[in-house]
Design a protein around this motif. Structure first.
Motif, PDB file in Angstrom:
ATOM      1  N   PHE A 104       1.241  -0.978   0.320  1.00 35.46           N
ATOM      2  CA  PHE A 104       0.521  -0.365   0.166  1.00 35.46           C
ATOM      3  C   PHE A 104       1.227   1.150  -0.084  1.00 35.46           C
ATOM      4  CE2 PHE A 104      -3.370   2.901   1.497  1.00 35.46           C
ATOM      5  CZ  PHE A 104      -4.121   2.476   0.532  1.00 35.46           C
ATOM      6  N   TYR A 105       1.909   1.349   1.012  1.00 31.97           N
ATOM      7  CA  TYR A 105       3.219   2.183   1.301  1.00 31.97           C
ATOM      8  C   TYR A 105       3.037   2.449  -1.216  1.00 31.97           C
ATOM      9  CZ  TYR A 105       7.645   4.226   2.317  1.00 31.97           C
ATOM     10  OH  TYR A 105       8.871   5.324   2.283  1.00 31.97           O
TER      11      TYR A 105
ATOM     12  N   THR B 158      -2.850  -2.468  -9.658  1.00 31.66           N
ATOM     13  CA  THR B 158      -1.793  -3.225 -11.408  1.00 31.66           C
ATOM     14  C   THR B 158      -0.687  -3.487 -10.800  1.00 31.66           C
ATOM     15  OG1 THR B 158      -3.761  -2.266 -13.030  1.00 31.66           O
ATOM     16  CG2 THR B 158      -0.639  -3.538 -13.777  1.00 31.66           C
ATOM     17  N   ILE B 159       0.361  -2.805 -10.027  1.00 29.12           N
ATOM     18  CA  ILE B 159       1.680  -2.323  -9.431  1.00 29.12           C
ATOM     19  C   ILE B 159       2.169  -3.472  -8.069  1.00 29.12           C
ATOM     20  CG2 ILE B 159       3.516  -0.546  -8.486  1.00 29.12           C
ATOM     21  CD1 ILE B 159       3.012   1.287 -11.013  1.00 29.12           C
ATOM     22  N   MET B 160       0.808  -3.185  -7.219  1.00 30.26           N
ATOM     23  CA  MET B 160       0.682  -3.335  -6.630  1.00 30.26           C
ATOM     24  C   MET B 160       0.805  -4.816  -6.400  1.00 30.26           C
ATOM     25  SD  MET B 160      -1.127  -1.396  -3.556  1.00 30.26           S
ATOM     26  CE  MET B 160      -2.669  -1.428  -4.595  1.00 30.26           C
TER      27      MET B 160
ATOM     28  N   TYR C 191      10.796  -0.068  -5.499  1.00 30.84           N
ATOM     29  CA  TYR C 191      12.775   0.524  -4.493  1.00 30.84           C
ATOM     30  C   TYR C 191      11.419   0.903  -3.163  1.00 30.84           C
ATOM     31  CZ  TYR C 191      15.373   3.290  -2.393  1.00 30.84           C
ATOM     32  OH  TYR C 191      16.480   4.192  -0.870  1.00 30.84           O
ATOM     33  N   LEU C 192      10.708   1.756  -2.911  1.00 36.25           N
ATOM     34  CA  LEU C 192       9.252   2.088  -1.807  1.00 36.25           C
ATOM     35  C   LEU C 192       9.249   0.391  -1.701  1.00 36.25           C
ATOM     36  CD1 LEU C 192       7.803   5.032  -3.140  1.00 36.25           C
ATOM     37  CD2 LEU C 192       9.815   4.825  -2.147  1.00 36.25           C
ATOM     38  N   SER C 193       9.102  -0.700  -2.439  1.00 40.87           N
ATOM     39  CA  SER C 193       8.080  -1.705  -1.087  1.00 40.87           C
ATOM     40  C   SER C 193       9.088  -2.558  -1.114  1.00 40.87           C
ATOM     41  CB  SER C 193       7.640  -2.426  -2.608  1.00 40.87           C
ATOM     42  OG  SER C 193       8.541  -2.981  -3.589  1.00 40.87           O
TER      43      SER C 193
END
Length: 184
Positions: free
Chosen positions: A65-66, A112-114, A173-175
């Motif tokens: 979610f981040y 989609t990205i998640m 990167y954030l995940s």
């Protein structure tokens, strides 16, 4: 230009923008709201989130979610810029005062990205980014153009590819971040 002329110009410009927004809301209320396009946009705004909620990796919900929130924010910003600069516009908005296509920016892109982040997480992120960019740019955008929701003015699908790649890679990167201190 002196200060008073600048103020007068800015006020006139704002007044014209407000008038056009009022006209857009009137049109939207009478022609778009509750139309098949509006129901489609509402469905695209809700159903993917429900699917994600059911099939998400529950242990990675916060992490995903981040990354999804980042995608949502950057998509909204870039979509507003593209609309305001005249690269594209949308005919059938879910919300009339937003110049963006809410389902694309706030649902389709982040969800989609998640999903892509959680499926085969050890796959090279560059490969996933390229797949995402090609599918969203050469399949997603043309479908919305074919449906006459999305209108390109000074934009080509190919321009979206590097942007989509960068968005995916930053979300990836954030995940992977895990340096969060506990709030005290």
């Amino acid at each position: 230009m002196d200060k008073q002329k600048v103020i007068q110009y800015a006020d006139q410009n704002t007044s014209q923008i407000q008038y056009l927004i009022q006209q857009k809301v009137k049109f939207w209320t009478s022609e778009v709201l509750f139309s098949s396009y509006w129901w489609f946009a509402l469905s695209l705004s809700v159903i993917p989130w429900l699917i994600w909620w059911i099939f998400r990796n529950k242990r990675s919900t916060d992490r995903l979610f981040y990354a999804g929130l980042f995608v949502m924010c950057i998509s909204l910003i870039l979509d507003v810029l593209g609309d305001q600069l005249g690269f594209w516009y949308y005919r059938f908005n879910l919300i009339p005062v937003l110049p963006t296509y809410f389902p694309w920016d706030c649902t389709l892109m982040p969800v989609t990205i998640m999903f892509m982040l959680q499926i085969k997480p050890r796959t090279n992120p560059f490969i996933k980014a390229i797949i995402f960019a090609i599918v969203s740019s050469y399949i997603g955008e043309p479908i919305f153009k074919w449906m006459e929701v999305y209108v390109q003015s000074n934009w080509k699908y190919s321009y979206s590819v590097p942007i989509q790649i960068i968005i995916y890679l930053i979300a990836h990167y954030l995940s992977k971040r895990n340096k969060f201190d506990e709030l005290v």
